[in-house]
Design a protein around this motif. Structure first.
Motif, PDB file in Angstrom:
ATOM      1  N   THR C 223     -22.319 -26.804 -10.759  1.00 14.82           N
ATOM      2  CA  THR C 223     -21.676 -27.336  -9.573  1.00 14.82           C
ATOM      3  C   THR C 223     -20.296 -26.714  -9.438  1.00 14.82           C
ATOM      4  OG1 THR C 223     -20.692 -29.173 -10.761  1.00 14.82           O
ATOM      5  CG2 THR C 223     -22.861 -29.548  -9.769  1.00 14.82           C
ATOM      6  N   GLY C 224     -19.690 -26.965  -8.275  1.00 13.92           N
ATOM      7  CA  GLY C 224     -18.391 -26.378  -7.993  1.00 13.92           C
ATOM      8  C   GLY C 224     -17.291 -26.823  -8.925  1.00 13.92           C
ATOM      9  N   THR C 225     -17.520 -27.915  -9.647  1.00  8.68           N
ATOM     10  CA  THR C 225     -16.473 -28.383 -10.557  1.00  8.68           C
ATOM     11  C   THR C 225     -16.504 -27.622 -11.876  1.00  8.68           C
ATOM     12  OG1 THR C 225     -18.038 -30.106 -11.202  1.00  8.68           O
ATOM     13  CG2 THR C 225     -16.324 -30.727  -9.629  1.00  8.68           C
ATOM     14  N   SER C 226     -17.571 -26.885 -12.110  1.00 12.71           N
ATOM     15  CA  SER C 226     -17.678 -26.154 -13.377  1.00 12.71           C
ATOM     16  C   SER C 226     -16.947 -24.821 -13.294  1.00 12.71           C
ATOM     17  CB  SER C 226     -19.162 -25.929 -13.711  1.00 12.71           C
ATOM     18  OG  SER C 226     -19.387 -24.619 -14.148  1.00 12.71           O
ATOM     19  N   PRO C 227     -16.335 -24.390 -14.390  1.00 19.34           N
ATOM     20  CA  PRO C 227     -15.627 -23.096 -14.381  1.00 19.34           C
ATOM     21  C   PRO C 227     -16.595 -21.920 -14.211  1.00 19.34           C
ATOM     22  CG  PRO C 227     -15.643 -24.057 -16.585  1.00 19.34           C
ATOM     23  CD  PRO C 227     -16.171 -25.107 -15.657  1.00 19.34           C
ATOM     24  N   ASP C 228     -17.877 -22.144 -14.518  1.00 24.36           N
ATOM     25  CA  ASP C 228     -18.849 -21.051 -14.415  1.00 24.36           C
ATOM     26  C   ASP C 228     -19.426 -20.905 -13.020  1.00 24.36           C
ATOM     27  OD1 ASP C 228     -18.458 -20.774 -17.095  1.00 24.36           O
ATOM     28  OD2 ASP C 228     -20.155 -22.088 -17.626  1.00 24.36           O
ATOM     29  N   PHE C 229     -18.977 -21.743 -12.092  1.00 26.79           N
ATOM     30  CA  PHE C 229     -19.539 -21.730 -10.732  1.00 26.79           C
ATOM     31  C   PHE C 229     -19.404 -20.336 -10.121  1.00 26.79           C
ATOM     32  CE2 PHE C 229     -18.968 -22.364  -6.103  1.00 26.79           C
ATOM     33  CZ  PHE C 229     -20.192 -22.952  -5.822  1.00 26.79           C
ATOM     34  N   ASP C 230     -20.494 -19.847  -9.552  1.00 29.19           N
ATOM     35  CA  ASP C 230     -20.509 -18.482  -9.011  1.00 29.19           C
ATOM     36  C   ASP C 230     -20.499 -18.512  -7.481  1.00 29.19           C
ATOM     37  OD1 ASP C 230     -20.961 -15.918  -8.234  1.00 29.19           O
ATOM     38  OD2 ASP C 230     -22.932 -15.728  -9.183  1.00 29.19           O
ATOM     39  N   PRO C 231     -19.350 -18.256  -6.851  1.00 27.05           N
ATOM     40  CA  PRO C 231     -19.238 -18.369  -5.392  1.00 27.05           C
ATOM     41  C   PRO C 231     -20.110 -17.357  -4.640  1.00 27.05           C
ATOM     42  CG  PRO C 231     -17.080 -18.034  -6.426  1.00 27.05           C
ATOM     43  CD  PRO C 231     -18.098 -17.815  -7.480  1.00 27.05           C
ATOM     44  N   SER C 232     -20.550 -16.300  -5.332  1.00 25.58           N
ATOM     45  CA  SER C 232     -21.320 -15.288  -4.612  1.00 25.58           C
ATOM     46  C   SER C 232     -22.812 -15.614  -4.617  1.00 25.58           C
ATOM     47  CB  SER C 232     -21.098 -13.917  -5.248  1.00 25.58           C
ATOM     48  OG  SER C 232     -21.581 -13.937  -6.570  1.00 25.58           O
ATOM     49  N   ASN C 233     -23.160 -16.699  -5.278  1.00 23.98           N
ATOM     50  CA  ASN C 233     -24.582 -17.028  -5.382  1.00 23.98           C
ATOM     51  C   ASN C 233     -24.754 -18.537  -5.227  1.00 23.98           C
ATOM     52  OD1 ASN C 233     -27.280 -17.213  -6.014  1.00 23.98           O
ATOM     53  ND2 ASN C 233     -26.966 -17.002  -8.229  1.00 23.98           N
ATOM     54  N   VAL C 234     -24.389 -19.041  -4.051  1.00 29.63           N
ATOM     55  CA  VAL C 234     -24.402 -20.486  -3.836  1.00 29.63           C
ATOM     56  C   VAL C 234     -25.727 -20.892  -3.199  1.00 29.63           C
ATOM     57  CG1 VAL C 234     -23.228 -22.399  -2.696  1.00 29.63           C
ATOM     58  CG2 VAL C 234     -21.913 -20.447  -3.519  1.00 29.63           C
ATOM     59  N   THR C 235     -26.346 -21.920  -3.741  1.00 31.43           N
ATOM     60  CA  THR C 235     -27.588 -22.395  -3.123  1.00 31.43           C
ATOM     61  C   THR C 235     -27.334 -23.611  -2.234  1.00 31.43           C
ATOM     62  OG1 THR C 235     -28.012 -23.671  -5.119  1.00 31.43           O
ATOM     63  CG2 THR C 235     -29.130 -21.547  -4.905  1.00 31.43           C
ATOM     64  N   GLN C 236     -26.300 -24.370  -2.561  1.00 36.16           N
ATOM     65  CA  GLN C 236     -25.935 -25.496  -1.698  1.00 36.16           C
ATOM     66  C   GLN C 236     -24.421 -25.570  -1.576  1.00 36.16           C
ATOM     67  OE1 GLN C 236     -27.774 -29.547  -2.005  1.00 36.16           O
ATOM     68  NE2 GLN C 236     -25.714 -30.152  -2.585  1.00 36.16           N
ATOM     69  N   TYR C 237     -23.942 -25.494  -0.326  1.00 39.00           N
ATOM     70  CA  TYR C 237     -22.509 -25.613  -0.091  1.00 39.00           C
ATOM     71  C   TYR C 237     -22.163 -27.088   0.073  1.00 39.00           C
ATOM     72  CZ  TYR C 237     -22.660 -20.588   0.787  1.00 39.00           C
ATOM     73  OH  TYR C 237     -22.844 -19.235   0.652  1.00 39.00           O
ATOM     74  N   GLY C 238     -21.004 -27.469  -0.412  1.00 38.63           N
ATOM     75  CA  GLY C 238     -20.605 -28.866  -0.320  1.00 38.63           C
ATOM     76  C   GLY C 238     -20.335 -29.302   1.106  1.00 38.63           C
ATOM     77  N   PHE C 239     -19.897 -28.340   1.941  1.00 40.44           N
ATOM     78  CA  PHE C 239     -19.449 -28.718   3.270  1.00 40.44           C
ATOM     79  C   PHE C 239     -19.793 -27.591   4.234  1.00 40.44           C
ATOM     80  CE2 PHE C 239     -15.726 -29.114   6.322  1.00 40.44           C
ATOM     81  CZ  PHE C 239     -16.213 -30.242   6.963  1.00 40.44           C
ATOM     82  N   GLY C 240     -20.206 -27.966   5.431  1.00 39.12           N
ATOM     83  CA  GLY C 240     -20.598 -26.950   6.406  1.00 39.12           C
ATOM     84  C   GLY C 240     -19.748 -27.008   7.660  1.00 39.12           C
ATOM     85  N   ILE C 241     -19.526 -25.825   8.216  1.00 41.05           N
ATOM     86  CA  ILE C 241     -18.790 -25.731   9.483  1.00 41.05           C
ATOM     87  C   ILE C 241     -19.804 -25.810  10.623  1.00 41.05           C
ATOM     88  CG2 ILE C 241     -17.441 -24.170  10.908  1.00 41.05           C
ATOM     89  CD1 ILE C 241     -16.331 -22.997   8.322  1.00 41.05           C
ATOM     90  N   GLU C 242     -19.456 -26.524  11.673  1.00 41.38           N
ATOM     91  CA  GLU C 242     -20.425 -26.717  12.752  1.00 41.38           C
ATOM     92  C   GLU C 242     -20.651 -25.439  13.552  1.00 41.38           C
ATOM     93  OE1 GLU C 242     -21.738 -27.522  16.814  1.00 41.38           O
ATOM     94  OE2 GLU C 242     -19.681 -26.983  16.303  1.00 41.38           O
ATOM     95  N   GLY C 243     -19.584 -24.707  13.816  1.00 46.30           N
ATOM     96  CA  GLY C 243     -19.714 -23.497  14.623  1.00 46.30           C
ATOM     97  C   GLY C 243     -18.416 -22.722  14.554  1.00 46.30           C
TER      98      GLY C 243
END
Lengths: 326, 313, 476
Positions: C223-243
């Motif tokens: 998860t994003g709280t882990s130091p090993d989190f890989d931003p280039s390979n995300v399967t679920q984003y915590g928050f989405g922009i509408e447009g």
């Protein structure tokens, strides 16, 4: 409110056309009926030419000096203000010029190289109408359809092209939604659409080159590459010049693909961040989205001048490239 | 797809030596060349296949990103949907696909392309005859003026033409969409004049001596003799008006008179924030391409030849 | 000669087709609107399902009415039927998708084929007023018993220009809230209550920043709280922009920026200065850009190609912000994702803020029968119609009593929409920024926002660079 439109629009157009050549002015040349006959043959096309080419051309020139807007349908003469604005304080105009130039460059390079290659291959390998026909297919499709096909295939998330690239461990590539990729992508799409057509033109040029020249060259021990350089290219110059004129003038006017395929969902076409706002689109948006017809007309005057310059230069090249099959 | 990559020796590469087997290097070259050509052919056709595959699948499958070559769950439902052949409850499943009335857009496209082609070719042929065969003062000046019209980019006259169509009260009407192309285009006049110039004059002159007027000569001699070229121009014109986008986009805001190109473009932006209904869109795209494909199937040779001709002259 | 006959026949046919279609194509005035009745020419067999076919001719006026939301159309049809029964005035409704609604409207103004009444938007109406295509409603209102105070506070005033003319009567309102995928929350051990009590600030993101990090998951299950989190390979984003953000970010950044103390205009409506050089705004936008880079927020490229709503519905984004008009789309039966709503997080100002926007109906100058058009607008803006809309729960009506009906209707559908109405109750709404040159500002600022979210330029540089340009447009 107006009455209903006349059922036949030509009548309106005819009524709107103020000029009829006075026949008395044109004396019949000897042995021919002269204008008396020609007039009837020319009438429809003259009306069309005056109504939709000549008069609008002059009117467009006038509108460029006004602040006309479509909704209010009024405008007043403002002199050179529009031109001053686009030269001095409209970074967006210069941006669209840059974008267009980049696109034209990419398009010319990729299209010419591909088309010449295809044409030479066809010339050497096959005369089959099937092959030539299939290549022509993309060219017959509306730009809108071409744009939609590729928009779908190149989609960053669902597109088959990215599936394919992913297979090789590349990507996903954002073709349309990345500022650096968008113009090369559009250039690629239009190259895809035109390559067969352009190849056919060049192929026709190749067919006029006497085969004996190659035979003689082969006897002299020239390699394929040498013959291509010393025989094909020089004799192909007129056709190549024509193709270049067509391609350049055409690519300055790219619009449909950008309008349909860029801007993503609910974004303005020309995106991302105006990276694909070509000059045609900018004119269009000024006229119909920002409701500033006068300014749009001024930009199109600049475009016309630009195209004229390009064409004149190329005509020179054309003449310089007259080749004789001596 | 299996393709036979052994070409019939076209005998173009081999020179006068008439050898039986080309040198190994040349053979490698040939294989490479054929590979390239076949690749180009595949690239030319593949998008159409992919549109078909997409049109035969459903959106749910597409969103899960199945990249298989064949449609995962082929059905004709999208095509039926686009053509409005679904019952109300079947259609209710596809809420939010916007109002895309394919039949109406198709009808508009057909009317526009047919009328424009017919009138434009007829009137341009008349003008071309005058320029090719009649003598009158200022003929060449006028012709050059027409040719200058080729140089004017459409966007330049677009704005004044919109205002003109508006003043004629023809915005949002089919005649308004057709008007600028109905009477002539410089290209059509130019194209036909080239052919008319090449027609042998002796038959005409005989007819004229017999007392036939220019009108009769034109209709009974020139037109039949130039029939193949006129057909070619008609096909080109048809394709062009079928593909026209910018002009109808501007003057046909009303879906009632929108041709297919504009309607398709609108369909993609129906619901902001949600991705386009790809399977329906691709089905519609293919259907919209179909008439041109059919036309092409019947006139391929002529089209190819005419395009090559315009390259040589 | 055969060919001659053939040609003549063709000519006659073509002329016939032309005539037929010319008659069939709509002209500005459709007193005898035979829309959808095909002539003999080119009968395609299926036509638009306009229900104008059975309109009795001559029985009262016919009002042409436009709207863009297909979801609302059936219920406005209901209103129209009731209205016709009451007054004898026929209403003909046309719907165009948002994508071409405005271009279409522009052309129709230019060609005198504009509708009599249409659904209008705050971002667009000032320019229409400037072009003189709208009819002021003041005289009609004075001559009627419409109470402009009956709407939610502020909604009616949005439609009054500085000169005092009023150009619309409110029919609905909308706010923005957090949309939560409860499955994703559960997975991360979070609840809707957690989501409803978040605070946010642009420096470290506050508890909201923590929340979206917890919801972000990469390909390796970190998860994003882990130091090993890989931003280039995300399967679920915590928050989405509408447009795309645009200039004012109604459904995206506006609530965050305002809760950080930002104000879009020096005064609203019709301010003559925009605050694009505001540090509060820069910090907010920069926070979004940084979190996109960190892999906690959906990349703008994906949002532009697929749409924010789609990304939420296919599970790519665990939460998002969206407008109240999307409630039914988000909670509908056919969606895979179980949805609940929460108010936007509290900002540094200590409040949860949402933009408050409302649609209204305007009458065009070209309306043939302004009196009848006014009656329709009045009806749309009254409880008679707004109760119907409320009952259908497609949007929140502008009249409080009708809005309550909507809220109850949602509740009986098992959807809790209090998040959207909380701002109105707590008085933490702020109004949609209204300016004379919205489309020009949009054109200048929109692309800059795109660049910032792509990480190509910092928010301070990008927005600071265009602030003066925007103000020179507003000041002129």
């Amino acid at each position: 409110m107006s009455s209903t439109a006349p059922p036949a629009s030509e009548e309106a157009a005819i009524a709107a056309n103020p000029q009829k050549p006075k026949q008395s002015l044109f004396r019949a040349t000897q042995g021919d009926a002269g204008w008396r006959v020609a007039f009837w043959f020319l009438l429809p096309s003259l009306i069309g030419f005056l109504t939709f080419f000549l008069i609008p051309g002059l009117r467009g020139l006038y509108i460029a000096f006004t602040d006309w807007n479509l909704i209010a349908n009024s405008g007043s003469f403002i002199g050179l203000d529009n031109f001053e604005r686009l030269l001095n304080d409209d970074p967006q105009f210069w941006n669209s010029m840059r974008v267009t130039a980049w696109y034209v460059f990419l398009n010319i390079v990729s299209q010419t190289i591909l088309s010449v290659t295809i044409a030479v291959m066809m010339d050497r390998l096959t005369n089959s109408i099937f092959v030539r026909g299939v290549m022509l297919l993309p060219y017959l499709m509306p730009n809108v359809i071409v744009a939609l096909l590729w928009l779908w295939m190149l989609d960053g998330n669902l597109g088959v092209v990215n599936d394919f690239l992913g297979f090789f461990g590349i990507g996903p590539v954002n073709f349309f939604t990345d500022t650096t990729n968008v113009i090369p992508t559009i250039a690629g799409i239009n190259t895809w659409r035109h390559m067969g057509y352009t190849a056919l033109l060049i192929f026709a040029g190749l067919q006029t080159i006497p085969k004996g020249l190659y035979e003689a060259g082969a006897l002299d021990g020239s390699t394929e590459a040498q013959m291509f350089r010393s025989i094909t290219i020089p004799l192909l110059r007129p056709v190549l010049a024509l193709v270049l004129v067509l391609t350049i003038v055409g690519s300055f006017q790219v619009f449909d693909t950008v309008q349909v395929a860029t801007g993503g969902l609910s974004g303005q076409p020309g995106g991302p961040a105006n990276a694909s706002r070509v000059i045609y689109l900018y004119i269009f948006q000024n006229a119909f989205n920002f409701n500033d017809m006068g300014y749009a007309a001024a930009i199109s005057v600049v475009l016309v001048i630009l195209l004229l310059v390009v064409t004149v230069i190329q005509m020179r090249l054309l003449r310089a490239g007259e080749s004789d099959l001596a | 797809m299996s393709t036979d990559t052994t070409p019939k020796a076209a005998g173009k590469l081999e020179g006068a030596a008439g050898d039986d087997s080309p040198a190994p290097a040349a053979r490698v070259g040939r294989v490479a060349a054929w590979t390239f050509l076949i690749f180009i052919i595949v690239i030319s056709i593949f998008p159409f296949y992919w549109a078909l595959r997409t049109g035969l699948s459903n959106n749910g499958v597409l969103l899960s990103g199945d990249g298989s070559f064949l449609p995962p769950d082929a059905s004709l439902i999208n095509f039926q949907r686009v053509l409005g052949l679904l019952s109300a409850e079947e259609a209710a499943e596809f809420r939010g696909t916007g109002s895309f009335d394919f039949g109406r857009a198709l009808r508009n496209s057909i009317i526009i392309a047919t009328c424009v082609t017919f009138f434009q070719v007829a009137f341009s042929a008349m003008a071309a005859y005058a320029f090719a065969r009649l003598k009158f003062t200022g003929r060449d000046k006028l012709f050059n003026l027409y040719l200058a019209g080729l140089m004017v980019p459409p966007i330049f006259v677009l704005i004044p033409n919109v205002i003109l169509i508006r003043d004629l009260n023809l915005l949002n009407t089919l005649p308004g969409v057709m008007a600028p192309f109905l009477l002539m285009t410089p290209f059509a006049v130019f194209f036909l004049r080239q052919f008319f110039l090449g027609i042998n004059r002796s038959i005409e002159e005989a007819a004229l001596l017999d007392g036939a007027g220019h009108g009769r000569t034109f209709f009974e001699i020139i037109l039949p003799m130039a029939a193949p070229q006129i057909t070619t121009l008609a096909v080109l014109t048809y394709v062009q008006s079928w593909n026209e986008y910018l002009w109808p986009l501007v003057v046909a805001g009303d879906p009632e008179v929108q041709p297919l190109t504009v309607a398709l473009g609108v369909f993609t932006t129906q619901q902001p924030g949600t991705s386009p209904d790809w399977s329906a869109l691709m089905a519609a795209t293919l259907l919209a391409a179909l008439p041109v494909l059919i036309l092409f199937a019947f006139t391929a040779r002529r089209l190819v030849d005419s395009i090559q001709f315009s390259g040589i002259k | 000669m055969n060919r001659m006959k053939y040609l003549r026949l063709l000519a006659v046919l073509a002329v016939l087709a032309m005539l037929a279609t010319a008659c069939n194509s709509r002209t500005g005035d459709d007193a005898d609107e035979a829309d959808g009745e095909d002539t003999a020419a080119a009968d395609s067999g299926d036509d638009a399902e306009d229900d104008g076919g059975d309109a009795p001719a001559g029985d009262g006026a016919t009002i042409e009415y436009w709207l863009w939301d297909a979801n609302q159309q059936p219920f406005y049809e209901e209103c129209a039927t009731a209205f016709t029964d009451e007054t004898g005035i026929n209403i003909e409704i046309s719907q165009f998708g948002w994508g071409d609604y405005w271009t279409n409207l522009t052309t129709s103004f230019a060609s005198d084929t504009a509708p009599d009444v249409f659904t209008n938007h705050l971002a667009r109406y000032p320019e229409q007023v400037e072009s003189g295509v709208l009819l002021p409603l003041n005289d009609f209102i004075d001559g009627s018993d419409v109470d402009t105070e009956q709407y939610f506070a502020g909604l009616a005033e949005l439609w009054v220009v500085p000169e005092g003319d009023r150009f619309g009567l409110p029919k609905d309102f909308d706010t923005v809230a957090l949309v939560l995928n409860t499955d994703a929350l559960e997975e991360a051990g979070l609840s809707t209550e957690d989501a409803a009590n978040l605070d946010w600030n642009p420096d470290d993101g506050g508890s909201f920043g923590e929340f979206i990090a917890q919801l972000s998951v990469d390909g390796n299950g970190n998860t994003g709280t882990s130091p090993d989190f890989d931003p280039s390979n995300v399967t679920q984003y915590g928050f989405g922009i509408e447009g795309p953000f645009g200039a004012f970010g109604q459904t995206t950044f506006s609530g965050f920026a305002v809760s950080n103390g930002y104000q879009a205009l020096n005064e609203n409506p019709f301010g003559d200065q925009a605050n694009f050089d505001s540090p509060e705004l820069h910090a907010t936008i920069q926070w979004f850009a940084d979190n996109i880079e960190a892999g906690f927020i959906t990349p703008i490229e994906d949002v532009e190609s697929l749409g924010g709503t789609t990304l939420f519905q296919n599970g790519t984004a665990a939460t998002m912000t969206n407008g109240s008009w999307m409630i039914n789309t988000l909670t509908g039966d056919e969606t895979e994702v179980p949805v609940e709503f929460a108010p936007l997080p509290e900002g540094p100002t200590g409040e949860s803020r949402s933009m408050f926007n409302g649609l209204a109906d305007s009458i065009t100058q070209s309306a043939e029968d302004p009196e009848a058009a006014w009656q329709w607008v009045e009806y749309l803006a009254s409880t008679a119609c707004q109760d119907v809309i409320g009952e259908a729960a497609v949007v929140f009506p502008a009249i409080p009593s009708s809005a309550e009906i909507a809220q109850n209707a949602h509740e009986s559908n098992g959807v809790d929409v209090s998040a959207f109405t909380s701002y109105v109750e707590n008085d933490t709404t702020f109004l949609f920024p209204i300016t004379d040159s919205a489309s020009q500002i949009e054109d200048i600022v929109g692309p800059v926002m795109q660049q910032i979210l792509r990480g190509e330029v910092s928010a301070a540089d990008g927005l600071g660079g265009v602030a003066d340009q925007v103000n020179s447009i507003l000041g002129s």
